[in-house]
Design an enzyme around this catalytic site. Sequence first.
Site: not given
Length: 338
Positions: A128, A130, A138, A207, A217, A229, A261, A288
Amino acid sequence: MPTDSPSPGGFPTTRLRRLRHNPQMRELTREVRLSPAQLIYPLFVRSGRGVRQEISSMPGVFQLSLDELEKEVREVQRLGLGGVLLFGIPDRKDAVGSDACCDEGIIQQALRLVKRVAPRLFTVTDVCFCEYTDHGHCGVLDDSTGRTDVNNDATLALLGKQAVSHARAGADMVAPSGMMDGMVGAIRRALDEAKFAHLPIMAYSAKYAGGFYGPFREAAESTPKSGDRRSYQMDSAADPAQAVRETALDIAEGADIVMVKPALAYLDIIARVRDAFPGVPIAAYNVSGEYSMVKAAAARGWIDERAAATEIVTGIVRAGATIVITYWAKDLAGWLKS
Ligand code: PBG
């Protein structure tokens, strides 16, 4: 029918508590058995020496310089985890995320190191842009639409380059996470042309955009400078069948493993994808925010971390995931042993 005769199969002939009467019976009748071999541990790599910088929103998770990464992967290899998922934080970011495709980039250096010091450790890379772009999106930006948006097709060529560069540096599998249309096909073609036809792709197929990536992040230093996003990651309120369409396209383009995800708020999506594509291994990313919530509550003594984490990962597997990417991978390997 006399009311005192038990109905066949009913109480008191049937007592489901017999199945839970003692630990042996519970163990014997378990359907879900977690194993370290199905867990993937995410790692964040940056330049420098002796850097082991804890992420404030993710206690127990660190940005590591290469020398620290070396210690970490030796340990991870010993634990018998299914693999590591590497994220790179480059020294320099630019509009097109050049470091991501550079053979001397941070992730490429990390890959060569891991292959040298822990050759049996399965290494997966997040493909990716990002973390590598100065704007934090991204892919490459397109202003011709009058608003800042990621240019899908211009990004595809760069994704192919990035994946090939990871493959050359020793990646065992690549995991494109940018939700660009056609990304799996573009990467498959690029890998095949570069003689990496054997290298598998784990696609972040379904996702979703949302609030659960915040701590990541911070860890990956990949917060978008402006906007969000939502024009590429999925809408959590969209028809769940859209996740099946996304996944079907990725499989048709050559994805070997598909991913859902985040995991916790999307267990229905995991189950649906499982039913729709028998035989396709499914990964789920226990992201996360899902980790940080439990950590924060545990730090206050409000929740038992080990019990909650084990239950969360068990639930993700029960929903249909074969592979779980989780920041608890190392902890779980230890807990499963004891
Ligand atoms: C994108 C990427 C993200 C995560 C994994 N790959 C972040 C995003 O889409 O902003 C999130 C993982 C997590 O939250 O643990 N390269």
